[in-house]
Design an enzyme around this catalytic site. Structure first.
Site, PDB file in Angstrom:
ATOM      1  N   SER A 156      22.027 -30.755  28.070  1.00 16.14           N
ATOM      2  CA  SER A 156      20.909 -30.291  27.253  1.00 16.14           C
ATOM      3  C   SER A 156      20.305 -29.004  27.794  1.00 16.14           C
ATOM      4  O   SER A 156      20.323 -28.757  28.995  1.00 16.14           O
ATOM      5  CB  SER A 156      19.816 -31.351  27.185  1.00 16.14           C
ATOM      6  OG  SER A 156      18.714 -30.846  26.463  1.00 16.14           O
TER       7      SER A 156
ATOM      8  N   LYS B  31      21.697 -39.174  26.513  1.00 16.82           N
ATOM      9  CA  LYS B  31      21.523 -37.889  25.816  1.00 16.82           C
ATOM     10  C   LYS B  31      21.064 -38.130  24.368  1.00 16.82           C
ATOM     11  O   LYS B  31      20.243 -37.383  23.833  1.00 16.82           O
ATOM     12  CB  LYS B  31      22.821 -37.076  25.851  1.00 16.82           C
ATOM     13  CG  LYS B  31      22.778 -35.775  25.033  1.00 16.82           C
ATOM     14  CD  LYS B  31      21.705 -34.820  25.527  1.00 16.82           C
ATOM     15  CE  LYS B  31      21.754 -33.410  24.997  1.00 16.82           C
ATOM     16  NZ  LYS B  31      21.776 -33.178  23.593  1.00 16.82           N
TER      17      LYS B  31
ATOM     18  N   HIS C 231      17.514 -38.841  24.513  1.00 13.64           N
ATOM     19  CA  HIS C 231      16.846 -37.552  24.769  1.00 13.64           C
ATOM     20  C   HIS C 231      16.634 -36.824  23.442  1.00 13.64           C
ATOM     21  O   HIS C 231      15.551 -36.322  23.150  1.00 13.64           O
ATOM     22  CB  HIS C 231      17.701 -36.706  25.728  1.00 13.64           C
ATOM     23  CG  HIS C 231      17.336 -35.257  25.742  1.00 13.64           C
ATOM     24  ND1 HIS C 231      17.723 -34.390  24.727  1.00 13.64           N
ATOM     25  CD2 HIS C 231      16.593 -34.512  26.598  1.00 13.64           C
ATOM     26  CE1 HIS C 231      17.226 -33.188  24.976  1.00 13.64           C
ATOM     27  NE2 HIS C 231      16.555 -33.233  26.105  1.00 13.64           N
ATOM     28  N   ASN C 232      17.673 -36.779  22.635  1.00 12.90           N
ATOM     29  CA  ASN C 232      17.566 -36.053  21.363  1.00 12.90           C
ATOM     30  C   ASN C 232      16.588 -36.743  20.411  1.00 12.90           C
ATOM     31  O   ASN C 232      15.843 -36.083  19.695  1.00 12.90           O
ATOM     32  CB  ASN C 232      18.939 -35.923  20.699  1.00 12.90           C
ATOM     33  CG  ASN C 232      19.748 -34.797  21.307  1.00 12.90           C
ATOM     34  OD1 ASN C 232      19.561 -34.467  22.478  1.00 12.90           O
ATOM     35  ND2 ASN C 232      20.642 -34.211  20.541  1.00 12.90           N
TER      36      ASN C 232
ATOM     37  N   GLU D 246      13.333 -35.824  21.479  1.00 14.00           N
ATOM     38  CA  GLU D 246      13.152 -34.416  21.066  1.00 14.00           C
ATOM     39  C   GLU D 246      12.665 -34.362  19.604  1.00 14.00           C
ATOM     40  O   GLU D 246      11.718 -33.634  19.283  1.00 14.00           O
ATOM     41  CB  GLU D 246      14.505 -33.703  21.224  1.00 14.00           C
ATOM     42  CG  GLU D 246      14.616 -32.305  20.677  1.00 14.00           C
ATOM     43  CD  GLU D 246      16.063 -31.767  20.803  1.00 14.00           C
ATOM     44  OE1 GLU D 246      16.624 -31.814  21.906  1.00 14.00           O
ATOM     45  OE2 GLU D 246      16.621 -31.323  19.782  1.00 14.00           O
TER      46      GLU D 246
HETATM   47  C1  6PG Z   1      19.805 -30.109  23.510  1.00 15.32           C
HETATM   48  C2  6PG Z   1      19.613 -30.324  22.015  1.00 15.32           C
HETATM   49  C3  6PG Z   1      20.864 -30.147  21.238  1.00 15.32           C
HETATM   50  C4  6PG Z   1      20.723 -30.520  19.763  1.00 15.32           C
HETATM   51  C5  6PG Z   1      20.074 -29.474  18.961  1.00 15.32           C
HETATM   52  C6  6PG Z   1      20.104 -29.653  17.466  1.00 15.32           C
HETATM   53  O1  6PG Z   1      19.547 -31.073  24.202  1.00 15.32           O
HETATM   54  O2  6PG Z   1      20.133 -29.006  23.951  1.00 15.32           O
HETATM   55  O3  6PG Z   1      19.215 -31.659  21.835  1.00 15.32           O
HETATM   56  O4  6PG Z   1      21.809 -30.953  21.833  1.00 15.32           O
HETATM   57  O5  6PG Z   1      21.960 -30.741  19.245  1.00 15.32           O
HETATM   58  O6  6PG Z   1      18.760 -29.331  19.385  1.00 15.32           O
HETATM   59  O7  6PG Z   1      19.760 -30.921  17.029  1.00 15.32           O
HETATM   60  P1  6PG Z   1      19.411 -31.189  15.487  1.00 15.32           P
HETATM   61  O8  6PG Z   1      20.220 -30.243  14.674  1.00 15.32           O
HETATM   62  O9  6PG Z   1      19.790 -32.596  15.216  1.00 15.32           O
HETATM   63  O10 6PG Z   1      17.951 -30.920  15.360  1.00 15.32           O
END
Ligand code: 6PG
Length: 485
Positions: free
Chosen positions: A131, A186, A189-190, A193
């Site tokens: 990430s 991960k 984590h997302n 996010e």
């Molecule tokens: C990271 C992000 C990355 C993710 C994008 C887009 O940890 O660097 O989580 O892996 O894929 O941010 O995610 P979305 O298109 O689903 O918003």
């Protein structure tokens, strides 16, 4: 060709290229390969120009042969069948003990399957979350590896040297666990996010559309917030985003269409939460909020049918801004508490022994959700490795207790103004449910028993004893099973 590369990286999109440069900066010789040779040539003569220890290969066999044994091949390709295709091309070229690493956003069940399939062939597989976007890959990402632990000693030093470092200098990379555990973490984590982004968007919406705070003023508000307990990458970039102007001098964000995209990791988190039966309400609300936003034309039509309540915001704007900050902080605590509940349920289900403090440490820097707050989470799990829920850690319990009155006022005000705050409000509903000794599930159980003889347990009998009532006097004594999905 004499094998001299420490690692090979396959897939030269921007993340792959930046990881190569990062590894090379740390003294590793890296072989590179891309399905389209032109991309390899462009990389070698562009970003990697003058780097003798970045070795371009134009055929897969030559690429594999250029690697020291045990060979380490890292895939930075699109998740899904592309990963399987490359694995099947690599397998005949590799020897027992060689290592394949998938650094893409793969779905964790795929990683579990690949780890087992390759172990049968004597190959070691690692599925790792990476990430931090382009910037992170180049200067220090958060790296979350899992899979076949036998491979860890061979990649440990490379990964830990290129990873971001916490303010105490610890690398944001450690072994997570077996199977798809790295990609699982991960994925969460997302999901988190998504939750953080939605919470920030809701506070912007409430203060801007609800209370009339201008975008410029909000830029300054977020900047101020970033110097306190909310300090994080996402708050920092939001503050910056709000100051960027379009060509006509007005804030660029005000010209960006309000329909959010998604690549699927938030959805996977939600589906998995449902499978596990863990109430990860905030992340799921964030995923659904993106979905609702994408109904742009239908929303335009609906807006002509229903107007917002015509009640202006009254009261002190400055005082309300502070309450919104407090509500955001409390909801964020709930979001992380839910995320860790989900990780812990998955660990239990898959028999993974995970170190929650170490996971929070891996997210402390380098990744998209990096924040000061993650330092407190690490401390909470270090103080009590058996902590049942983050909300019960003294630091967070105290914070939520103090924040609750302002949080409630913010949600009430949002409802009054007609500004949707699904993440802020569902987090509050979760908190109220979690802290309630008594919930109305007795009514649900009675209804289930009434119409389907699904039975219920009683408060005056031990758990596990099931009762059925003939509610209407016309039913029989036969009850349905009491299993839980
Ligand atoms: C990271 C992000 C990355 C993710 C994008 C887009 O940890 O660097 O989580 O892996 O894929 O941010 O995610 P979305 O298109 O689903 O918003």
């Amino acid at each position: 060709m004499k094998a001299k590369s420490d690692i090979g990286l396959l897939g030269l999109a921007v993340m792959g290229q930046n990881l190569v440069l990062n590894m090379n900066d740390h003294g590793y010789t890296v072989s590179v390969f891309n399905r389209t040779p032109a991309k390899t040539r462009a990389f070698k003569s562009g970003p990697a120009a003058g780097r003798d220890s970045v070795i371009a290969a134009y055929d897969l066999e030559e690429f594999v042969q250029s690697l020291k044994q045990p060979r380490r091949v890292m895939l930075m390709v699109k998740a899904g069948h592309v990963v399987d295709n490359f694995i099947s091309m690599l397998v005949p070229l590799l020897d027992p003990g060689d290592i394949i690493i998938d650094g893409g956003n793969s779905h964790f069940p795929d990683t579990t399957r690949r780890t087992h399939d390759l172990a049968q062939k004597g190959l070691l597989y690692i599925g790792t979350g990476v990430s931090g976007g382009e910037e992170g890959a180049r200067h220090g990402p958060s790296i979350m590896p899992g899979g076949n632990k036998k491979a860890w000693p061979a990649v440990r030093d490379i990964f830990r040297s290129i990873a971001a470092k916490t303010p105490n200098g610890e690398p944001c990379c450690d072994w997570i666990g077996p199977d798809g555990a790295g990609h699982y973490v991960k994925m969460i984590h997302n999901g988190i996010e998504y939750g953080d982004m939605q919470l920030i968007a809701e506070t912007y919406h409430l203060l801007h559309a609800g209370c009339g705070v201008s975008t410029e003023e909000l830029g300054a508000v977020f900047e101020r917030w970033n110097s306190g307990e909310l300090e994080s990458f996402l708050i920092e970039i939001t503050a910056e985003i709000l100051t960027v102007k379009d060509t006509d001098g007005t804030p660029l964000v005000e010209h960006i269409l309000d329909a959010a995209g998604q690549k699927g990791t938030g959805k996977w988190t939600g589906i998995d939460a449902l499978e596990l039966g863990v109430p990860v309400t905030l992340i799921v609300e964030a995923v659904f909020s993106r979905a609702l936003s994408s109904y742009k034309s239908e929303r335009q039509e609906a807006s002509r049918h229903f107007s917002a309540p015509n009640i202006p915001f009254s009261g002190s704007r400055n005082a309300f801004v502070e309450k919104v900050r407090t509500a955001l902080y409390a909801a964020k605590i709930v979001s992380y508490a839910q995320g860790f509940m989900q990780i812990s349920a998955a660990a239990h289900q898959n028999d993974w022994k995970l170190d929650y403090g170490s996971i929070a440490r891996m997210w402390r820097a380098g990744c998209i959700i990096r924040s000061r707050f993650l330092g407190e989470i690490t401390r909470a799990f270090e103080d009590n490795p058996k902590l049942k829920n983050l909300l019960l850690a003294p630091f967070f319990a105290d914070a939520v207790r103090k924040a609750a009155p302002a949080w409630r006022e913010v949600v009430i005000e949002a409802v009054r103004l007609g500004i949707p705050v699904p993440a802020l409000s569902s987090a509050l509903a979760f908190f109220d449910g979690y802290r309630s000794e008594t919930l109305p599930a007795n009514i649900v159980q009675a209804q289930r028993d009434y119409f389907g003889a699904h039975t219920y347990e009683r408060t005056d009998h031990p758990r596990g004893e099931f009762f059925h009532t003939d509610w209407t006097g016309t039913g029989g004594d036969v009850s349905a099973g009491s299993y839980n999905a």
